[in-house]
Design a protein around this motif. Structure first.
Motif, PDB file in Angstrom:
ATOM      1  N   ASP A  55     -15.342 -23.291  -0.052  1.00 25.92           N
ATOM      2  CA  ASP A  55     -16.320 -22.361   0.828  1.00 25.92           C
ATOM      3  C   ASP A  55     -15.303 -21.396   2.532  1.00 25.92           C
ATOM      4  OD1 ASP A  55     -18.510 -24.018   0.149  1.00 25.92           O
ATOM      5  OD2 ASP A  55     -17.927 -25.521   1.692  1.00 25.92           O
ATOM      6  N   ARG A  56     -13.909 -21.263   1.685  1.00 28.77           N
ATOM      7  CA  ARG A  56     -13.448 -20.547   2.526  1.00 28.77           C
ATOM      8  C   ARG A  56     -12.896 -19.939   1.916  1.00 28.77           C
ATOM      9  NH1 ARG A  56      -7.965 -23.122   5.897  1.00 28.77           N
ATOM     10  NH2 ARG A  56      -7.326 -22.195   6.704  1.00 28.77           N
ATOM     11  N   VAL A  57     -12.621 -18.392   2.785  1.00 23.53           N
ATOM     12  CA  VAL A  57     -12.562 -17.121   2.507  1.00 23.53           C
ATOM     13  C   VAL A  57     -11.397 -17.224   2.718  1.00 23.53           C
ATOM     14  CG1 VAL A  57     -12.702 -14.578   2.395  1.00 23.53           C
ATOM     15  CG2 VAL A  57     -15.229 -15.717   2.787  1.00 23.53           C
ATOM     16  N   ALA A  58     -11.060 -16.364   1.283  1.00 20.42           N
ATOM     17  CA  ALA A  58      -9.576 -15.953   1.106  1.00 20.42           C
ATOM     18  C   ALA A  58      -8.740 -14.558   2.028  1.00 20.42           C
ATOM     19  CB  ALA A  58      -8.961 -15.380  -0.244  1.00 20.42           C
ATOM     20  N   ASP A  59      -7.467 -15.030   1.965  1.00 22.93           N
ATOM     21  CA  ASP A  59      -7.477 -14.066   3.745  1.00 22.93           C
ATOM     22  C   ASP A  59      -7.042 -12.307   2.418  1.00 22.93           C
ATOM     23  OD1 ASP A  59      -5.493 -11.935   4.501  1.00 22.93           O
ATOM     24  OD2 ASP A  59      -4.945 -13.538   6.212  1.00 22.93           O
ATOM     25  N   ARG A  60      -8.172 -11.082   2.669  1.00 26.13           N
ATOM     26  CA  ARG A  60      -7.473 -10.036   1.828  1.00 26.13           C
ATOM     27  C   ARG A  60      -6.285  -9.482   2.050  1.00 26.13           C
ATOM     28  NH1 ARG A  60     -10.941 -12.836  -2.316  1.00 26.13           N
ATOM     29  NH2 ARG A  60     -12.923 -12.809  -0.956  1.00 26.13           N
ATOM     30  N   ASN A  61      -5.895  -9.246   3.264  1.00 26.46           N
ATOM     31  CA  ASN A  61      -5.012  -8.597   2.988  1.00 26.46           C
ATOM     32  C   ASN A  61      -3.374  -9.111   3.125  1.00 26.46           C
ATOM     33  OD1 ASN A  61      -5.964  -6.783   5.323  1.00 26.46           O
ATOM     34  ND2 ASN A  61      -5.395  -7.402   7.194  1.00 26.46           N
ATOM     35  N   ALA A  62      -3.477 -10.589   3.128  1.00 29.24           N
ATOM     36  CA  ALA A  62      -2.220 -11.716   2.414  1.00 29.24           C
ATOM     37  C   ALA A  62      -2.371 -11.519   1.233  1.00 29.24           C
ATOM     38  CB  ALA A  62      -2.747 -13.127   2.940  1.00 29.24           C
ATOM     39  N   ALA A  63      -3.641 -11.441   0.276  1.00 29.42           N
ATOM     40  CA  ALA A  63      -3.898 -11.028  -0.699  1.00 29.42           C
ATOM     41  C   ALA A  63      -3.053  -9.966  -1.213  1.00 29.42           C
ATOM     42  CB  ALA A  63      -5.359 -11.125  -1.560  1.00 29.42           C
ATOM     43  N   GLN A  95      -4.991  -2.909  16.195  1.00 30.79           N
ATOM     44  CA  GLN A  95      -4.256  -2.551  14.069  1.00 30.79           C
ATOM     45  C   GLN A  95      -3.967  -3.600  14.322  1.00 30.79           C
ATOM     46  OE1 GLN A  95      -4.098   0.350  16.930  1.00 30.79           O
ATOM     47  NE2 GLN A  95      -5.397   1.792  15.758  1.00 30.79           N
ATOM     48  N   PHE A  96      -3.950  -4.584  14.200  1.00 33.54           N
ATOM     49  CA  PHE A  96      -2.370  -5.963  14.178  1.00 33.54           C
ATOM     50  C   PHE A  96      -2.520  -5.784  12.594  1.00 33.54           C
ATOM     51  CE2 PHE A  96      -0.457 -10.350  12.518  1.00 33.54           C
ATOM     52  CZ  PHE A  96      -0.294 -10.250  13.495  1.00 33.54           C
ATOM     53  N   GLY A  97      -3.523  -5.727  11.688  1.00 38.72           N
ATOM     54  CA  GLY A  97      -3.779  -5.888  10.003  1.00 38.72           C
ATOM     55  C   GLY A  97      -3.658  -5.090   9.707  1.00 38.72           C
ATOM     56  N   CYS A  98      -4.361  -4.024  10.117  1.00 43.28           N
ATOM     57  CA  CYS A  98      -3.487  -2.525   9.377  1.00 43.28           C
ATOM     58  C   CYS A  98      -1.680  -2.583   9.742  1.00 43.28           C
ATOM     59  CB  CYS A  98      -4.192  -0.913  10.998  1.00 43.28           C
ATOM     60  SG  CYS A  98      -5.777  -1.733  10.474  1.00 43.28           S
ATOM     61  N   LEU A  99      -1.241  -2.637  10.223  1.00 46.11           N
ATOM     62  CA  LEU A  99      -0.154  -2.801  10.822  1.00 46.11           C
ATOM     63  C   LEU A  99       0.702  -3.478   9.646  1.00 46.11           C
ATOM     64  CD1 LEU A  99       0.568  -1.941  14.235  1.00 46.11           C
ATOM     65  CD2 LEU A  99       0.821   0.099  13.214  1.00 46.11           C
ATOM     66  N   LEU A 100      -0.020  -4.339   8.838  1.00 45.04           N
ATOM     67  CA  LEU A 100       0.405  -5.500   8.122  1.00 45.04           C
ATOM     68  C   LEU A 100       0.710  -4.840   7.132  1.00 45.04           C
ATOM     69  CD1 LEU A 100       2.291  -8.565   8.089  1.00 45.04           C
ATOM     70  CD2 LEU A 100      -0.892  -8.868   7.708  1.00 45.04           C
ATOM     71  N   LEU A 101      -0.147  -3.861   6.669  1.00 42.05           N
ATOM     72  CA  LEU A 101      -0.611  -3.534   5.961  1.00 42.05           C
ATOM     73  C   LEU A 101       0.869  -2.152   5.499  1.00 42.05           C
ATOM     74  CD1 LEU A 101      -4.083  -3.777   4.909  1.00 42.05           C
ATOM     75  CD2 LEU A 101      -2.031  -5.537   3.907  1.00 42.05           C
ATOM     76  N   LEU A 102       0.609  -1.153   6.428  1.00 46.27           N
ATOM     77  CA  LEU A 102       0.916  -0.221   7.150  1.00 46.27           C
ATOM     78  C   LEU A 102       2.462  -0.311   6.610  1.00 46.27           C
ATOM     79  CD1 LEU A 102      -0.492   2.483   9.532  1.00 46.27           C
ATOM     80  CD2 LEU A 102      -0.657   2.592   7.205  1.00 46.27           C
ATOM     81  N   VAL A 103       2.923  -1.255   7.385  1.00 47.57           N
ATOM     82  CA  VAL A 103       4.771  -1.223   6.952  1.00 47.57           C
ATOM     83  C   VAL A 103       5.252  -1.281   6.334  1.00 47.57           C
ATOM     84  CG1 VAL A 103       6.455  -2.512   8.171  1.00 47.57           C
ATOM     85  CG2 VAL A 103       5.437  -2.229   9.787  1.00 47.57           C
ATOM     86  N   PRO A 104       4.665  -2.217   5.332  1.00 51.76           N
ATOM     87  CA  PRO A 104       5.275  -2.313   3.734  1.00 51.76           C
ATOM     88  C   PRO A 104       5.079  -1.074   3.124  1.00 51.76           C
ATOM     89  CG  PRO A 104       3.793  -3.925   4.307  1.00 51.76           C
ATOM     90  CD  PRO A 104       3.841  -3.424   5.137  1.00 51.76           C
ATOM     91  N   LEU A 105       4.171  -0.423   2.817  1.00 55.04           N
ATOM     92  CA  LEU A 105       3.126   1.016   2.430  1.00 55.04           C
ATOM     93  C   LEU A 105       4.964   2.324   3.073  1.00 55.04           C
ATOM     94  CD1 LEU A 105      -0.831   0.472   2.986  1.00 55.04           C
ATOM     95  CD2 LEU A 105       1.706   1.358   0.942  1.00 55.04           C
ATOM     96  N   VAL A 106       4.666   2.115   4.392  1.00 54.34           N
ATOM     97  CA  VAL A 106       5.775   3.017   5.187  1.00 54.34           C
ATOM     98  C   VAL A 106       6.644   2.803   4.052  1.00 54.34           C
ATOM     99  CG1 VAL A 106       6.648   3.384   6.984  1.00 54.34           C
ATOM    100  CG2 VAL A 106       4.275   3.699   6.685  1.00 54.34           C
ATOM    101  N   ARG A 107       7.695   1.452   4.246  1.00 51.43           N
ATOM    102  CA  ARG A 107       9.210   1.436   3.994  1.00 51.43           C
ATOM    103  C   ARG A 107       8.866   1.800   1.926  1.00 51.43           C
ATOM    104  NH1 ARG A 107      12.786  -2.272   4.952  1.00 51.43           N
ATOM    105  NH2 ARG A 107      13.021  -0.780   7.158  1.00 51.43           N
ATOM    106  N   ALA A 108       7.907   1.226   1.299  1.00 49.45           N
ATOM    107  CA  ALA A 108       7.687   2.276  -0.219  1.00 49.45           C
ATOM    108  C   ALA A 108       7.791   3.035   0.259  1.00 49.45           C
ATOM    109  CB  ALA A 108       6.838   1.071  -1.170  1.00 49.45           C
ATOM    110  N   ALA A 109       7.126   3.767   0.925  1.00 49.01           N
ATOM    111  CA  ALA A 109       6.961   5.040   0.543  1.00 49.01           C
ATOM    112  C   ALA A 109       7.998   6.056   0.869  1.00 49.01           C
ATOM    113  CB  ALA A 109       5.431   6.302   1.608  1.00 49.01           C
TER     114      ALA A 109
END
Length: 326
Positions: free
Chosen positions: A189-197, A94-108
């Motif tokens: 031809d490259r796909v943007a990083d959605r988590n970074a976005a 869950q590396f990517g999940c945690l990259l999103l959850l950590v700032p979400l938890v901090r904000a919440a």
């Protein structure tokens, strides 16, 4: 009643909600191409995700200490969550999940803010060079599939881990700065990083998918599976692009859009999460999605970034009143 419109002290714990979001995400089925409660991959099993959710909790607890004097930074919380996940799961779950959850938890957890796109933007903009250094250190704990860095940024290749620290400090690159490098690739031809976005745009995909979950009916795990399909139909998955190429990622999104009965406006899905009709997501046929799941697995298509976004959306939905009880 809590500030998020819910009752009881336990319901107001963002760490509990983050842990539950991790568990609900992997329990949702079918999520075509991903591990779920009915499917394992050859090298990744359902129970590893359960272990990863448990192991990540100490890091999430650090993220929740928003109001404490000397609170751990976002980067510190993230690397601790990833290390705990890896230690308990034995792999990257869950590396990517945690990259999103950590700032979400901090904000919440911030008593002075509501959980909103503006709050997330403030958290991400407040990150430092030290946060970026911690982020790079997290790549030493697990193997993460990533693309090559953009032109001119070889010294910031995340696969260098701690060896990238001098370059980060020389450039004064914050964690948000580093993630921004992956959002607008110069190669068409490259796909943007959605988590970074999410980090640079105020988490629009997360909040949109949370609305789908909140306004849907039935078990939360089923709502998550339908939201997953909506997210995949909207935009090509970053992990699929990293492992199989951009064209495969675009075709996978087109197949998800077809399942939802949504017309793609161009190659690679609908192109914008806001363009996915809520009714199309809520009406997704999970029996048909079962067949797509089997085909994706047989073809090695693993939309892991879409699963990360689904997990983040579940967290926001839980904070806004979604419950596991009928």
């Amino acid at each position: 009643m809590t500030r998020d419109g819910r009752r009881g002290e336990a319901a107001d714990d963002p760490v509990d909600d983050a842990t539950l979001a991790l568990l609900l995400e992997v329990a949702g089925t079918p999520k075509p191409g991903n591990v779920d409660r009915r499917r394992d991959l050859d090298d990744l099993r359902f129970e590893a995700f359960l272990g990863g959710a448990v192991g990540a909790r100490p890091g999430l607890e650090r993220a929740a200490r928003a109001a404490d004097p000397g609170a751990p930074s976002v980067g510190d919380a993230f690397v601790r969550a990833v290390e705990g996940m890896a230690a308990r799961a034995g792999t990257n779950t869950q590396f990517g999940c945690l990259l999103l959850l950590v700032p979400l938890v901090r904000a919440a957890a911030d008593p002075d803010r509501e959980l909103s796109p503006d709050a997330l933007d403030a958290v991400c903009r407040a990150t430092s060079v030290d946060d970026a250094v911690a982020f790079y250190r997290a790549f030493e704990a697990v193997d993460v599939a990533v693309d090559d860095p953009p032109p001119g940024a070889d010294d910031l290749d995340v696969r260098r881990g701690s060896d990238a620290e001098p370059a980060l400090r020389e450039r004064r690159a914050t964690l948000r700065d580093v993630l921004a490098l992956s959002v607008d690739p110069t190669d068409p031809d490259r796909v943007a990083d959605r988590n970074a976005a999410e980090w640079t745009e105020g988490f629009p995909r997360t909040f949109r998918a949370a609305e789908w979950i909140l306004t849907d009916e039935g078990p939360l795990a089923d709502r998550a599976a339908r939201a997953f399909l909506g997210l995949l139909a909207a935009e090509p998955d970053t992990l699929v692009a990293s492992t199989l190429g951009a064209e495969a990622a675009r075709e996978a999104s087109e197949r998800a859009a077809a399942l939802l009965g949504v017309d793609s406006e161009g190659p690679g899905g609908v192109g914008d999460v806001d363009a996915i009709p809520t009714d199309a997501v809520h009406g997704a046929d999970l029996d048909t999605a079962e067949s797509l799941a089997e085909r994706f697995i047989s073809e090695g298509i693993n939309p892991g970034t879409t699963a990360d976004l689904t997990c983040a959306a579940l967290f926001v939905a839980l904070r806004r009143g979604a419950e596991v009880a009928p």
